[in-house]
Scaffold this motif. Structure first.
Motif, PDB file in Angstrom:
ATOM      1  N   SER A  12       0.830  -1.206   0.000  1.00  0.00           N
ATOM      2  CA  SER A  12       0.000   0.000   0.000  1.00  0.00           C
ATOM      3  C   SER A  12       0.860   1.251   0.000  1.00  0.00           C
ATOM      4  CB  SER A  12      -0.925   0.015   1.217  1.00  0.00           C
ATOM      5  OG  SER A  12      -0.182   0.053   2.419  1.00  0.00           O
ATOM      6  N   SER A  13       0.312   2.315  -0.534  1.00  0.00           N
ATOM      7  CA  SER A  13       0.947   3.621  -0.557  1.00  0.00           C
ATOM      8  C   SER A  13      -0.147   4.659  -0.748  1.00  0.00           C
ATOM      9  CB  SER A  13       1.962   3.718  -1.699  1.00  0.00           C
ATOM     10  OG  SER A  13       2.345   5.060  -1.912  1.00  0.00           O
ATOM     11  N   PRO A  14      -0.037   5.806  -0.097  1.00  0.00           N
ATOM     12  CA  PRO A  14      -1.046   6.850  -0.321  1.00  0.00           C
ATOM     13  C   PRO A  14      -1.043   7.375  -1.748  1.00  0.00           C
ATOM     14  CG  PRO A  14       0.793   7.671   1.007  1.00  0.00           C
ATOM     15  CD  PRO A  14       0.951   6.196   0.916  1.00  0.00           C
ATOM     16  N   GLU A  15       0.029   7.101  -2.497  1.00  0.00           N
ATOM     17  CA  GLU A  15       0.106   7.563  -3.887  1.00  0.00           C
ATOM     18  C   GLU A  15      -0.726   6.702  -4.841  1.00  0.00           C
ATOM     19  OE1 GLU A  15       1.510  10.291  -4.690  1.00  0.00           O
ATOM     20  OE2 GLU A  15       2.628  10.694  -2.854  1.00  0.00           O
ATOM     21  N   THR A  66      -7.114   3.864  -5.907  1.00  0.00           N
ATOM     22  CA  THR A  66      -7.856   2.744  -5.321  1.00  0.00           C
ATOM     23  C   THR A  66      -8.621   1.989  -6.402  1.00  0.00           C
ATOM     24  OG1 THR A  66      -9.739   4.205  -4.868  1.00  0.00           O
ATOM     25  CG2 THR A  66      -8.093   3.935  -3.125  1.00  0.00           C
ATOM     26  N   ILE A  73       3.581   8.260  -9.664  1.00  0.00           N
ATOM     27  CA  ILE A  73       3.354   7.155  -8.728  1.00  0.00           C
ATOM     28  C   ILE A  73       4.596   6.259  -8.659  1.00  0.00           C
ATOM     29  CG2 ILE A  73       2.000   5.060  -8.322  1.00  0.00           C
ATOM     30  CD1 ILE A  73      -0.382   6.578  -9.638  1.00  0.00           C
ATOM     31  N   SER A 122       7.443   7.874  -6.767  1.00  0.00           N
ATOM     32  CA  SER A 122       7.163   7.909  -5.329  1.00  0.00           C
ATOM     33  C   SER A 122       7.422   6.547  -4.689  1.00  0.00           C
ATOM     34  CB  SER A 122       5.709   8.337  -5.089  1.00  0.00           C
ATOM     35  OG  SER A 122       5.465   9.624  -5.613  1.00  0.00           O
TER      36      SER A 122
END
Length: 321
Positions: A251-254, A257, A274, A277
């Protein structure tokens, strides 16, 4: 690269698996992008651990059939290194298949591979008229590290070689289109410049002092052909790093979904943002083990524009869109 379902039970399979965890033989179907139990196996399965399906019993798989020249088995470690080289080739071909390159729906020419072992004379890797020549010796980690250090390169692997040399073949395919050549020259420069002289100048003088502002690697400065091949390889690196990160359910906030597919992403800026990052984070993890950075490169504005150019053409070029 995706993580695959076990066709005969629970658990997952990785791209290079020959069997399930309980020992059931399986093989990968590149058209279905899934593993199958007990299909017709590639004729190279026992010899070099090829795990792709064949069209019929005793035949070669789609990937192995592209190799028309194999290494001399009398050269030490030639077959072992060839097996590792073919594994890298299968990986890259499957990556490119996500954009329909070299699959049955692709109407264009397939690459032909010459896989050569090194005796007393090193093998010069390269591409010419659809033929990709690879030195399988570079699958040996000692050889790879030695040459990387000699050439002062931050990265050198067989996966990288495959992506780079197949990129030359992709350019050859795309160059048959007049609209591609005009756009290519506007972005990368005129590839009709003398290639041999350009490489000699690069090896004699090195890259220009400001190369990081315009290129992904120093070698990319040598000639427009090499700039294209390096940029294409890096697009494949970044896309597959991102796809593998998603497939591993990290998972990554970048990350977007909802089952986002990096290979289906049309917005290059979004994809590269993305990917960049994610590589920063993975580089940090590698350092915790005393390992080199996974992706030790800086993406300048000009390099990002070149990546966007390659991304656009690879996504639409195989089917002539």
């Amino acid at each position: 690269m995706r993580v695959f379902s076990n066709p005969v039970g629970s658990g997952s399979l990785w791209f290079d698996n020959l069997t399930t965890a309980d020992g059931t033989p399986v093989a990968y179907d590149p058209q279905a992008r899934a593993f199958l139990p007990m299909p017709p196996f590639c004729a190279n399965r026992e010899r070099i651990n090829c795990n792709w399906i064949a069209p019929e019993q005793g035949a070669l798989c789609r990937s192995c059939a592209m190799t028309t020249l194999t290494p001399d088995p009398n050269i030490p470690d030639a077959i072992f290194n060839w097996a590792l080289t073919e594994a890298a080739k299968r990986w890259v071909l499957d990556n490119l298949g996500r954009w329909h390159w070299f699959r049955p729906e692709d109407p264009g020419t397939r690459p032909v591979f010459h896989m050569l072992a090194e005796g007393l004379i090193p093998v010069l890797m390269g591409h010419g008229d659809g033929v990709v020549t690879i030195s399988v010796a570079e699958a040996d980690p000692v050889v790879g590290i030695t040459r990387r250090q000699t050439l002062a390169e931050p990265y050198r692997t067989m996966m990288g070689h495959m992506r780079h040399e197949i990129a030359h073949m992709l350019w050859w395919r795309l160059s048959l289109r007049d609209d591609f050549l005009e756009a290519f020259r506007a972005m990368f420069g005129d590839e009709r410049a003398n290639y041999t002289a350009a490489l000699q100048r690069y090896y004699n003088e090195g890259p220009p002092s400001d190369w990081t502002q315009h290129f992904l690697t120093s070698y990319a400065t040598s000639h427009p052909h090499e700039d294209w091949a390096e940029t294409t390889a890096h697009l494949l690196h970044l896309t597959d790093i991102t796809d593998s990160f998603v497939a591993a359910e990290l998972s990554s906030p970048e990350l977007p979904t909802g089952g986002w597919d990096p290979y289906a992403e049309p917005d290059t800026n979004r994809l590269i943002h993305i990917a960049a990052s994610l590589t920063v984070g993975v580089n940090h993890v590698n350092r915790s083990m005393g390992l080199s950075d996974l992706y030790p490169f800086v993406l300048s504005t000009t390099a990002r524009n070149k990546l966007a150019f390659v991304h656009d053409w690879l996504r639409r070029g195989a089917q002539g869109l």
